[in-house]
Design a protein around this motif. Structure first.
Motif, short mmCIF file in Angstrom:
data_model
loop_
_atom_site.label_atom_id
_atom_site.label_comp_id
_atom_site.label_asym_id
_atom_site.label_seq_id
_atom_site.Cartn_x
_atom_site.Cartn_y
_atom_site.Cartn_z
N MET A 288 0.82 -1.20 0.00
CA MET A 288 0.00 0.00 0.00
C MET A 288 0.86 1.27 0.00
SD MET A 288 -2.85 -1.34 -0.32
CE MET A 288 -3.70 0.22 -0.39
N ARG A 313 -8.74 8.57 1.77
CA ARG A 313 -8.41 7.66 2.88
C ARG A 313 -9.23 6.39 2.80
NH1 ARG A 313 -7.71 12.29 6.33
NH2 ARG A 313 -9.94 12.24 6.79
N GLN A 315 -10.63 5.06 0.22
CA GLN A 315 -10.25 4.26 -0.94
C GLN A 315 -9.06 3.35 -0.62
OE1 GLN A 315 -8.99 6.51 -4.37
NE2 GLN A 315 -8.00 4.74 -5.29
N PHE A 316 -7.99 3.92 -0.06
CA PHE A 316 -6.79 3.12 0.20
C PHE A 316 -6.99 2.15 1.36
CE2 PHE A 316 -4.93 6.10 -2.64
CZ PHE A 316 -3.83 5.45 -3.20
N LEU A 317 -7.77 2.55 2.34
CA LEU A 317 -8.05 1.64 3.46
C LEU A 317 -8.91 0.47 2.98
CD1 LEU A 317 -7.62 1.18 6.46
CD2 LEU A 317 -9.69 2.51 6.92
N SER A 320 -6.75 -2.01 1.15
CA SER A 320 -5.96 -2.81 2.08
C SER A 320 -6.81 -3.89 2.74
CB SER A 320 -5.36 -1.89 3.15
OG SER A 320 -4.67 -2.64 4.12
N GLY A 372 -3.10 -0.78 6.42
CA GLY A 372 -3.53 0.21 5.43
C GLY A 372 -3.77 1.58 5.99
N ALA A 376 -3.11 5.06 3.87
CA ALA A 376 -4.33 5.81 3.57
C ALA A 376 -4.22 7.25 4.03
CB ALA A 376 -5.53 5.12 4.23
#
Length: 391
Positions: A288, A313, A315-317, A320, A372, A376
């Protein structure tokens, strides 16, 4: 396709981001599979032990001579069996007596030193029913054969002597006396000493091998609800003059101790699985973080089009968590397959606690969330201008 997203190996282009994501998910899957398999196999082993004990019974107590106050080996009185039989809660009783000096050989041609560690015992006719022994071949000693030089071999004794079947033509030497093998026992879980034993009838041992008529182990089956009461009574009952010279044990306790040892070993393996899971979590975090670095133009574009920091935030979390969930689901499935396969191979009932399955998935989501979180937050902090200017 951005250059940083591709690596050349032998002229073949591989996408690094999907490959890293796959390896990270694989690390989590291995950790979860190890944890589920260890818990499942340990639980299946425990279920098999419970099934074995239920079939054999846990109300077997053994009475043996201990040591005198001078440290010498004690001896049970000749009346020990009859006195123990008078205890109200004792339902069944049997005994064996070691025949000292009676060495066992396959034939007269075997060197004297090669006794194979076998022990000759006089045995009561009620022994199989009391200890839960079964015959692999032949018959047990009875009123007719018990007075003649006929023997029943324990499972290990038969293997060491190279005897696969009982019969009138199969003979061995016991204390210099040629004896006919009339039966071979299966392994006896609650009386392991019988596995390496050569068993003769009580009258035959006295007549042919000068047996002294003293029991060295008395086996009792008692009312389950009064087992502890009987256990306390047996020393004074077997030897009223010296109860301290009597040892009373419960064979099923040894099996339970063995299971406890297996559980301790399973705890060690769980630790190994946890380390593998941690490595998988580090892999997710690494994937990530690199993803944030590689996707800065994408992040900048999204921010320029109106995406908030919170949305970046999330989206990336979410990515993960999804990566971890996929690895966790694969790991749980693999652990179940390993457990069922191993239990089937060992002919055990397979058992997988529900908490192991739920805990495995929960652990992956927790690790995915922790792994993540930092990437994020880092992605959300990028300013649109700086992100769009990144190469």
């Amino acid at each position: 396709m951005p250059f940083a997203d591709v690596v050349r190996v032998g002229g073949v282009g591989l996408r690094t981001r999907p490959m890293r994501a796959f390896l990270s998910a694989l690390g989590i899957a291995i950790g979860i599979a190890a944890m589920v398999a260890v818990v499942g196999i340990s639980s299946s082993s425990g279920a098999e032990l419970d099934r074995t004990l239920s079939a054999l019974g846990t109300n077997l107590l053994t009475v043996q001579p201990g040591n005198t106050i001078l440290g010498e080996e004690a001896e049970l009185p000749l009346e020990a069996e009859s006195m123990i039989g008078r205890v109200d809660a004792v339902e069944r009783l049997s005994a064996i007596g070691r025949v000292d000096g009676a060495k066992v050989y396959r034939s007269a041609e075997i060197p004297e030193a090669q006794t194979n560690g076998l022990v000759a015992y006089a045995a009561r006719e009620s022994l199989p029913g009391t200890v839960g022994a079964t015959l692999r071949d032949g018959v047990w000693l009875n009123a007719a054969t018990g007075g003649y030089p006929a023997v029943v071999l324990g499972a290990d004794a038969a293997r060491r002597l190279g005897i696969g079947a009982a019969g009138p033509d199969t003979q061995i030497l016991v204390g210099g006396v040629r004896c006919t093998v009339v039966g071979i026992l299966d392994p006896v879980p609650l009386a392991a000493e019988l596995d390496s034993a050569v068993l003769l009838g009580w009258p035959a041992a006295i007549r042919w091998l000068d047996f002294d008529d003293h029991a060295t182990t008395v086996y009792t089956r008692s009312v389950e609800s009064r087992l502890e009461e009987v256990r306390e009574l047996l020393p004074a009952t077997a030897n009223p003059a010296a109860p301290n010279e009597v040892s009373v044990s419960r064979p099923s306790d040894a099996l339970a101790a063995k299971q406890a040892t297996n559980q301790a070993f399973a705890g060690l393996l769980l630790g190994v699985g946890a380390v593998a899971l941690l490595v998988g979590g580090v892999g997710v975090a690494n994937t990530m973080v690199i993803s944030v670095l590689e996707r800065r133009p994408e992040i900048g574009l999204r921010r320029a089009l109106g995406a908030t920091r919170e949305q970046v935030r999330v989206q990336f979390l979410a990515e993960s968590l999804l990566l971890s969930a996929l690895g966790g689901a694969g790991g749980v499935l693999s652990g179940v397959v390993v457990t069922v396969g191993y239990a089937a191979y060992e002919q055990w009932p397979w058992v997988i606690p529900e908490w192991a399955l739920a805990g495995g998935l929960a652990a992956t989501l927790l690790i995915g969330g922790v792994a993540g979180l930092y990437p994020a937050v880092r992605a959300a902090r990028l300013s649109p201008t700086a992100a769009l200017q990144s190469p």
